[in-house]
Design an enzyme around this catalytic site. Structure first.
Site, PDB file in Angstrom:
ATOM      1  N   GLU A  51     -73.498   4.839  56.371  1.00 28.44           N
ATOM      2  CA  GLU A  51     -72.573   5.956  56.249  1.00 28.44           C
ATOM      3  C   GLU A  51     -73.385   7.223  56.003  1.00 28.44           C
ATOM      4  O   GLU A  51     -74.159   7.296  55.047  1.00 28.44           O
ATOM      5  CB  GLU A  51     -71.584   5.699  55.103  1.00 28.44           C
ATOM      6  CG  GLU A  51     -70.420   6.670  55.088  1.00 28.44           C
ATOM      7  CD  GLU A  51     -69.489   6.457  53.883  1.00 28.44           C
ATOM      8  OE1 GLU A  51     -69.602   5.420  53.193  1.00 28.44           O
ATOM      9  OE2 GLU A  51     -68.671   7.361  53.628  1.00 28.44           O
ATOM     10  N   ASP A  62     -65.465  13.260  45.477  1.00 27.53           N
ATOM     11  CA  ASP A  62     -66.762  12.784  45.017  1.00 27.53           C
ATOM     12  C   ASP A  62     -67.077  13.160  43.573  1.00 27.53           C
ATOM     13  O   ASP A  62     -66.742  14.237  43.094  1.00 27.53           O
ATOM     14  CB  ASP A  62     -67.858  13.332  45.933  1.00 27.53           C
ATOM     15  CG  ASP A  62     -67.853  12.623  47.278  1.00 27.53           C
ATOM     16  OD1 ASP A  62     -67.942  11.373  47.260  1.00 27.53           O
ATOM     17  OD2 ASP A  62     -67.717  13.285  48.307  1.00 27.53           O
ATOM     18  N   TYR A 177     -61.019   1.452  54.773  1.00 23.69           N
ATOM     19  CA  TYR A 177     -61.842   1.769  53.598  1.00 23.69           C
ATOM     20  C   TYR A 177     -60.955   1.598  52.368  1.00 23.69           C
ATOM     21  O   TYR A 177     -60.013   2.351  52.160  1.00 23.69           O
ATOM     22  CB  TYR A 177     -62.333   3.211  53.724  1.00 23.69           C
ATOM     23  CG  TYR A 177     -63.412   3.645  52.744  1.00 23.69           C
ATOM     24  CD1 TYR A 177     -63.354   3.316  51.397  1.00 23.69           C
ATOM     25  CD2 TYR A 177     -64.482   4.408  53.182  1.00 23.69           C
ATOM     26  CE1 TYR A 177     -64.349   3.724  50.515  1.00 23.69           C
ATOM     27  CE2 TYR A 177     -65.482   4.834  52.312  1.00 23.69           C
ATOM     28  CZ  TYR A 177     -65.396   4.493  50.975  1.00 23.69           C
ATOM     29  OH  TYR A 177     -66.374   4.914  50.104  1.00 23.69           O
TER      30      TYR A 177
END
Lengths: 264, 416
Positions: A51, A62, A177
């Site tokens: 990735e 994040d 995911y």
């Protein structure tokens, strides 16, 4: 290339009775040439897929480690175009495993959605991940990805309702995911409680598409445990933390990926 | 009764939360179901008589509504043109319009059974308003504030702590408002079930721009009725500053259907558009690092200041409340359909307006509001005396004294 290469990577891991291992690295971190060497090292260490993080100034999903990597890379002048060039260089230098570009929606929009997909494909990338573009808003990008044989990954979260899991599963290409915890990216000591049941719930809707667990996967034990019920794992912050500030990030990344491969 | 419900003529977002092409939801999956829950709860409560009555009661007995309208006679006389009227949101409890939204949303949080409230703040006004509402309604409150802003706005940090809120310094990114929003969203992603995130402006993912607008639209409803009662007619222009755009959308909403009334939003021109140091999202700019373009930022599609590569620009304004890269999506829509127009005032113009309003009207405006005053000062002399400009004086300027003092003293020394 593209969807077939991604499917083949998962099939190979499954045949070996283990999860596919997908390390993440931020392109341009700690600088562009080093990030290229890290990508090569990840492939040499036996990553099944890679990735590639495309830095953004405001990465909402994040935690501090990836934020820091984004920030450093941007300070040193990384651009979307430079990220694509790094991916192309990785391919030319012999990196064969599937690569997916993970970047936020705004740089993509600024670049132009259709051209973004076309140019990533031309750079040799096999799929895209856009964490702040839910399936409802992904119509244009979906078409562009389909036109260039790129996967467009979709997410599920612990908060997802059955209907939203179904939505993600029906739109996802390449893999689904699974965000393991409610929270941002970052290393965690323990796996989330109830993770197995949650992954199996997603799998029920996955229609055979691989399900991959990310967020908080930090140790070989995590990889082993998650591998019992998921098709793959993503390791990001733990890798960046371990290798980002090492004297030789590529060597450190290589060694870290090896330690995660409990099957070796 | 304060009507929170839709009126038939005013635009509401579509099912996807879009105003035209703008707004919507661009967030990590974790928040999508949480936003659904919020939208459902709000849909139910906006038409709930008990909820509306409770909100209205607090506006009257705690916030100090209705806020008056003041005819700025000496300022109008000085300018020699149109008559300037001020909607006095500066007189509200906590000193700005922010309390209208904060109180409404904390009330909503309580009705939704949330046990914890978080907020972001730039200048500290929304943080203070949220901390105040949480103290009043008995909910714990965490406020995220950029470390740089905490330095610049120490009195407000102390105020929030006095009110029982925990203020968390944000050290990421540029350590200002946008990073505080990021951090608040990250907190919310990690506590999606028990936490309510009070966004401070008409910004963010759907349904926030609608919720904030509805709570702020009390400004416009009051102002319209007051103009008719006090002056006997509607204003010709309504002028408000636009950071995220909540005070502007709030006052605009009262006049949206009065097609003869021009709606004017004033952004922060900072040190000038060419300098790249501003927060004027709608200004034409060829600057490579800072140009306003349609993008996706903090959960919404809107016009956002960014560089050619789609990285969010660092903004500048003398007023912390306007110092933000994105604008509320409904403003983009109102501009696109030609219902509202947008311009900007520089730091310098805002300071001059600040000074003039102090001296001629005895009102110390917030630096944010001084941008709207600056536009009125620019327009009034060009218009006949029977024209009326209504300015939303969104907050008072006590918080800005530390910023203003060295600048105006310097100027006064320079002028002699």
């Amino acid at each position: 290339m593209g969807l077939e290469a991604i499917a083949a990577a998962f099939a190979r891991a499954r045949a070996e009775g283990r999860p596919a291992l997908m390390p993440y690295w931020s392109l341009g971190y700690p600088d562009a040439p080093t990030s290229l060497r890290v990508i090569q090292a990840l492939a040499e260490a036996g990553a099944d897929l890679i990735e590639l993080g495309v830095p953004f100034s405001d990465p909402l999903a994040d935690g501090p480690i990836i934020q820091h990597a984004n920030h450093v890379a941007l300070t040193r002048g990384i651009t979307v175009r430079a990220c694509m060039a790094l991916a192309a260089q990785a391919r030319q230098s012999g990196v064969r495993v599937p690569m997916l570009a993970m970047g936020y929606a705004n740089p993509m929009l600024a670049y132009g959605e259709a051209r973004y997909a076309a140019d990533w494909a031309a750079a040799g990338v096999d799929g895209l991940i856009v964490p702040d573009l839910p399936p409802e808003e992904a119509t244009t990008l979906e078409a562009a990805c389909a036109a260039h044989d790129l996967a467009l990954v979709q997410f599920t979260a612990p908060t997802s309702t059955e209907a939203r899991i179904q939505l993600a599963a029906s739109h996802a290409t390449g893999f689904i995911y699974i965000v393991s915890v409610a929270g941002v990216t970052g290393p965690r000591e323990q796996l989330a409680e109830g993770l197995r049941d949650y992954v199996l719930r997603v799998k029920a809707y996955a229609n055979g598409k691989p399900v991959v667990v990310g967020f908080g996967i930090s140790k070989p034990e995590h990889v082993r445990e998650v591998g019992q019920f998921a098709d793959g794992v993503i390791v990001a912050s733990a890798l960046l933390r371990h290798a980002g500030e090492a004297a030789d990030p590529a060597a450190a990344a290589f060694e870290f990926v090896r330690t995660l491969q409990y099957w070796r | 009764m304060v009507a929170l419900s839709r009126t038939t003529q005013t635009p509401t977002p579509d099912a996807a939360g879009k105003f035209g092409a703008y707004g919507g939801r661009f967030v990590p999956e974790t928040l999508m179901p949480v936003l659904d829950e919020l939208a459902e709860a709000y849909e139910e409560l906006r038409d709930d008589a008990t909820f509306r009555a409770e909100y209205e009661h607090l506006l009257h007995t705690y916030v100090g509504r209705p806020s008056p309208i003041t005819h700025a006679r000496r300022l109008s006389e000085h300018l020699g043109g149109a008559q300037i009227y001020l909607k006095r949101e500066d007189l509200l409890h906590t000193g700005a319009h922010k309390i209208n939204n904060a109180l409404g949303q904390v009330l909503l949080a309580k009705r939704m059974g949330k046990r914890r409230v978080i907020a972001e703040t730039g200048a500290g006004q929304h943080g203070v308003a949220t901390a105040t509402a949480c103290a009043l309604l008995g909910l714990p409150c965490v406020v995220y504030m950029g470390a740089v802003d905490m330095q610049r706005q120490q009195p407000n940090v102390f105020r929030m702590r006095l009110l029982g809120a925990e203020v968390r310094a944000v050290e990421s990114g540029t350590r200002t408002l946008k990073d505080a929003v990021n951090e608040a969203i990250r907190d919310w992603v990690a506590h999606p079930h028990d936490t309510y995130y009070v966004i401070g402006s008409a910004l963010g993912p759907h349904p926030y721009p609608t919720i904030c607008r509805d709570f702020q639209s009390v400004i416009g409803r009051e102002a319209r009725a007051q103009m008719l009662a006090q002056v006997g007619r509607l204003p010709d222009q309504v002028i408000a500053c636009v950071g995220g755009g909540s005070n502007a959308i709030g006052i605009f909403y009262g006049f949206l259907n009065d097609e003869r009334v021009r709606l004017v939003g004033v952004e922060a021109g900072g040190r000038g558009i060419e300098s790249g140091e501003h927060a004027a999202r709608f200004a034409e700019s060829a600057h490579p690092q800072v140009a306003g373009r349609v993008g996706i930022f903090q959960g919404m599609k809107t016009v956002v200041l960014q560089n050619a590569d789609g990285q969010i620009a660092n903004t500048h304004s003398i007023s912390a409340g306007l110092d933000y890269a994105g604008v509320g999506p409904e403003h983009v829509y109102l501009r696109e359909i030609g219902r509202a127009e947008y311009t900007y005032a520089t730091d310098e113009e805002a300071l001059q307006a600040f000074n003039l309003l102090c001296r001629l009207e005895g009102i110390i405006p917030a630096l944010e509001s001084a941008h709207a005053v600056a536009e009125a000062i620019r327009r009034a002399p060009t218009l006949p005396r029977d024209q009326i400009l209504l300015v939303n004086l969104s907050g008072r300027g006590d918080k800005d004294l530390n910023t203003v003092m060295p600048l105006l003293e310097e100027e006064n020394n320079g002028v002699g």
